[in-house]
Design a protein around this motif. Structure first.
Motif, PDB file in Angstrom:
ATOM      1  N   HIS A 113       0.810  -1.213   0.000  1.00 30.69           N
ATOM      2  CA  HIS A 113       0.000   0.000   0.000  1.00 30.69           C
ATOM      3  C   HIS A 113       0.842   1.261   0.000  1.00 30.69           C
ATOM      4  N   GLY A 114       2.124   1.130  -0.326  1.00 31.28           N
ATOM      5  CA  GLY A 114       2.974   2.296  -0.500  1.00 31.28           C
ATOM      6  C   GLY A 114       3.652   2.816   0.751  1.00 31.28           C
ATOM      7  N   PHE A 115       3.588   2.081   1.847  1.00 37.07           N
ATOM      8  CA  PHE A 115       4.277   2.502   3.066  1.00 37.07           C
ATOM      9  C   PHE A 115       5.756   2.167   2.954  1.00 37.07           C
ATOM     10  N   GLU A 116       6.584   3.077   3.475  1.00 38.58           N
ATOM     11  CA  GLU A 116       8.032   2.897   3.473  1.00 38.58           C
ATOM     12  C   GLU A 116       8.552   3.042   4.896  1.00 38.58           C
ATOM     13  N   GLU A 117       9.573   2.259   5.216  1.00 43.28           N
ATOM     14  CA  GLU A 117      10.188   2.335   6.536  1.00 43.28           C
ATOM     15  C   GLU A 117      10.951   3.648   6.663  1.00 43.28           C
ATOM     16  N   VAL A 118      10.708   4.363   7.770  1.00 45.42           N
ATOM     17  CA  VAL A 118      11.399   5.635   7.986  1.00 45.42           C
ATOM     18  C   VAL A 118      12.297   5.609   9.215  1.00 45.42           C
ATOM     19  N   SER A 119      12.034   4.712  10.160  1.00 50.44           N
ATOM     20  CA  SER A 119      12.901   4.585  11.330  1.00 50.44           C
ATOM     21  C   SER A 119      12.574   3.299  12.082  1.00 50.44           C
TER      22      SER A 119
END
Length: 147
Positions: A113-119
């Motif tokens: 669904h387009g989520f990306e890891e940021v931390s």
């Protein structure tokens, strides 16, 4: 056939059972006015539920669960899609969430669904009878803005 609908008071007892079963140490169903919850209901009752905090520029996924017997049928996709839709409708520029680093199926769901890891939040999930687990903070941008 599963259908999305708003959570009602009659759903609360079953949702509390599911929260306790699925998220024993992190129940999230504390009703707050800016939060929006939805259930997926089929012929056998509640198959899944999800909630999002719609508090400004950044919406936060507070909970998302599919009953174990209903997993692998695309219900998580329906729930994530609905939360993202609600976040966009509220004017949020992005949606944030935390997911257990060891929960591969949930991570793949959010990535689809387009989520990306940021931390990473080290040892975020504390377990009394096992090792602590990191939380991955993930974000999906919805529109303009820095978040």
């Amino acid at each position: 056939m599963s259908a999305l609908r708003e959570v009602t008071w009659r759903d609360i007892p079953r949702l509390v059972e599911l929260e306790t079963e699925l998220f024993a140490d992190a129940a999230e169903l504390a009703g707050r006015p800016r939060r929006s919850y939805v259930v997926l209901e089929g012929g056998d009752g509640i198959e899944g539920y999800a909630g999002v905090d719609l508090g400004g520029d950044v919406a936060d996924v507070m909970t998302l669960a599919v009953v174990p017997g209903w997993r692998g049928r695309g219900l998580g996709d329906l729930l994530v899609g609905e939360l993202v839709r609600r976040a966009g409708k509220s004017g949020a520029g992005s949606v944030m969430l935390e997911v257990r680093a060891d929960n591969g199926p949930a991570r793949r769901l959010y990535e689809r669904h387009g989520f990306e890891e940021v931390s990473v939040r080290r040892r975020y999930y504390r377990q009394p009878d096992g090792p602590d687990v990191d939380a991955l903070v993930m974000r999906r941008r919805l529109g303009g803005g820095p978040w």
